[in-house]
Motif scaffolding. Sequence first.
Motif: not given
Length: 834
Positions: A700-724
């Motif tokens: 199947n070949f389908d168009c995404s209904p959403y936009q996917e712009p370049e984004v950077k995510v930061t947080s006050s919480m500590a990172e889990n290396p397996k689910f960063p």
Amino acid sequence: MKIYLLLIAVFLSSLNTVNAQKLDIIPKPVKIEQQLGVFLIPSEVHIIVDKKIKNSTNYIGSEFLKNTGTTPKISIGKKHHKNGIQFLVDDKLSIPNDGYTLSIDKTGVIIKGNSPNGLRNGFQTLLQICSAKDVKKGTIPYVQIEDYPRFEWRGMMLDVSRQFFDKETVKNYIDWLAAHKMNVFHWHLTDDNGWRVEIKSMPDLTLKGGFRGPGEVLLPSYGSGNKRYGGYYTQEDIKEVVAYGLKRGVSIMPEIEIPGHSRAVTASYPEIGCVTEQETKSVQGEVKNVWCVGREENFEILDGIIKEFTAMFPFEYIHIAGDEVNRANWEQCPKCKAVMAKEGYTDTFQLQNYFFRRIEKIVEKYHRKSAGWNEIMKGGELSPKTEIFAWQGISYGIESAKKGHPTIMIPGQYTYFDMAQSETERGHRWAAIIDTKRVYSFEPVPENDLSLGEQKLIKGVQGALWSEYLDLPARFMEYQSYPRITALSEIAWSKKEDKNWKDFYGRLTNSHLQRLANMGIAFRDFPPTAIYKNGNITVTLPYEGAVVRYDSQGNEPTRESPLYLNPIQTKDYEKYMFRTFFNETAASPAVKVEKLPVANWNTSKAETLNVSENISENIDKNGIWYLTFDAESDASNNGSIKAVSLFENDKLIQTESAARTLKSKPRLRFVIENYNEKNSYRLDFTVENKEAKQSAAKVNFDCSPYQEPEVKVTSSMAENPKFPFSKLEDFNIETYLRTDVPCVNGDWILYTFTKPVTSSKIDVLTGIPHHPRFIISDGHVEYSYNGVDFIKGDSFDYGNASIFPKQPVKAVKIVITGTNNEPIMAGQDLRINP
């Protein structure tokens, strides 16, 4: 001559009427022979009940009235009554246990069984005949049936720990099982999140461990929110429910979760747990949820608990669980280590076996047998009487039978009804996506792997409904149970050689869904299929007479939405959703419009296939497009895909050279930026099937209904290396963020776009995809047009929030104002609408 021909015509007409009366019995009987004619139910029909099932008299009378509209006169004994209905126990009847014969002719109805439960099973068949779609009310077609079960154990488990279901709800559940000739209700009464049965020698198990919430010994979980939640059954409640089940031919097996999954116990009586310096977490993220094996007093406590259980439950088995034990606790506990040293054990599986052998002796002391999940086979030998529930897979059932244990097949991959029923529905996914058809495909006896003697140790089959995600929507427990349990019942009862999905589905949709509705079950109906081609949406109904409604604005259809009658002409097919409605409580999931696959293959040879397809008709806009390869079945997911290339006007615009196995469900991202309706598009790829095993898939070949712009995510919480936090930047709906700790007041997550994004709506989702677990309970979203000044948006509602910006957005921020009362927090990609 004319009279003769007329008589023949009348006879043929009558014959056609009989042939047209589909009885649609589920589970399918072993032998059934319909005959010409119908028995007319007298307005004052007399039912004779054998004294051996006199405790079922009220049940028989009330159910007969519900299904026929006729109030019967019931008497107990063996006296024949003309034009009546008789239930007779015949000890000399040569038929397997729980079986029956049912005879309906002009003299009335006779049901015989060599046991009381055989009569009860025959009664369920009679009720189904009376309620078949083609059978006229007040009549019962002439029929001869001989019927008996394939398996002696036909069970279903309900977890009442994570979500508490009151006594009346449990009784309803038992009624529904009885209607499908299921004979064991497995009552999962204790777990980490609630102890649900009164133990008089240990009152705090329910007074404390039966509730969770602020100020309770158990924290909120599984949607219970910041309020006191819970409940329990008194011993009188338990005895009442047990008696209720027995009147319907359903025995109740209780489960005590030990030694793991016991946070409700250790929170109520902390001394029962291990004393360790470091907290370790179970698979579900719980701490301190294991009984201390080295504390001798614990075996005295368990003796007392089991003694009280046996007084409430007469069933021959007590399920003592044994799954997912956090053995790391024992590795740190001085008392547990002392037992290991004394016994000469080298690993904690041996300690686990030591625990279960002692529990077996306690259970046997009270004249019961032990049952447990397949993990209890590890670490050493068990009593050959102990029954094993093979939940982790069919191979564990094979292992159990080879070790000589009575075995119940309950593999999560087919019979765990907490699993989602489609890719878009709520539920677990770790075992499989399990719809009714997949349940029906399950074969409990792996004949090629077991000798005839070992096959006889497969005593039966069972389903399980764990309740983590049954809090919402209302009556979701029923939706997850039916009609999947109808498929399970046929696996458990009917002959293997009679199994046929098309035949079963016909019986289910012609009459049996209405029977479920009549029982008051808010079941999951079957969804339609909506296909877009050549500017038209064409819907295929899931079965004849199904009611399908649609919405054209991207919303879930309601019972007031327009009825689908004819193909819909539109270019905005992405906005349409369709849904089947059965009645006011039963409906299907809503489905989106699909396009036909752009390619497919089916081979059982060891070969390499080079596929080239013109897919111009499928592409209709610029955007981000996803190419997916979906195997036709678990058995056909062999081979790998490589050298995937997309061409525009014969010019290569993107290629993916890395090989990906079909089993991994490849999902490839492509960008189309210069779409023109005059362009031609071609897809080339290679399928390499190295072994002579089936490889079959749809592409199947389908168009995404959403936009996917370049984004950077930061947080006050500590990172889990397996689910960063980078998992929130990839716009892959299957990847997600997980922290190592709960979120607390003051925590935040910031999404910053490289370039401001124009959007009508941005959805912010927390929790694991498709699972409302580890969500943000207290907090809100904010958004900024310049990356500095923020505007407050929605507060989180069940883990989700949205914003509706009026200008291009530079940043989105999650602001957390309280703990989520769970071991961790999870977050997902933003859903950025155009």
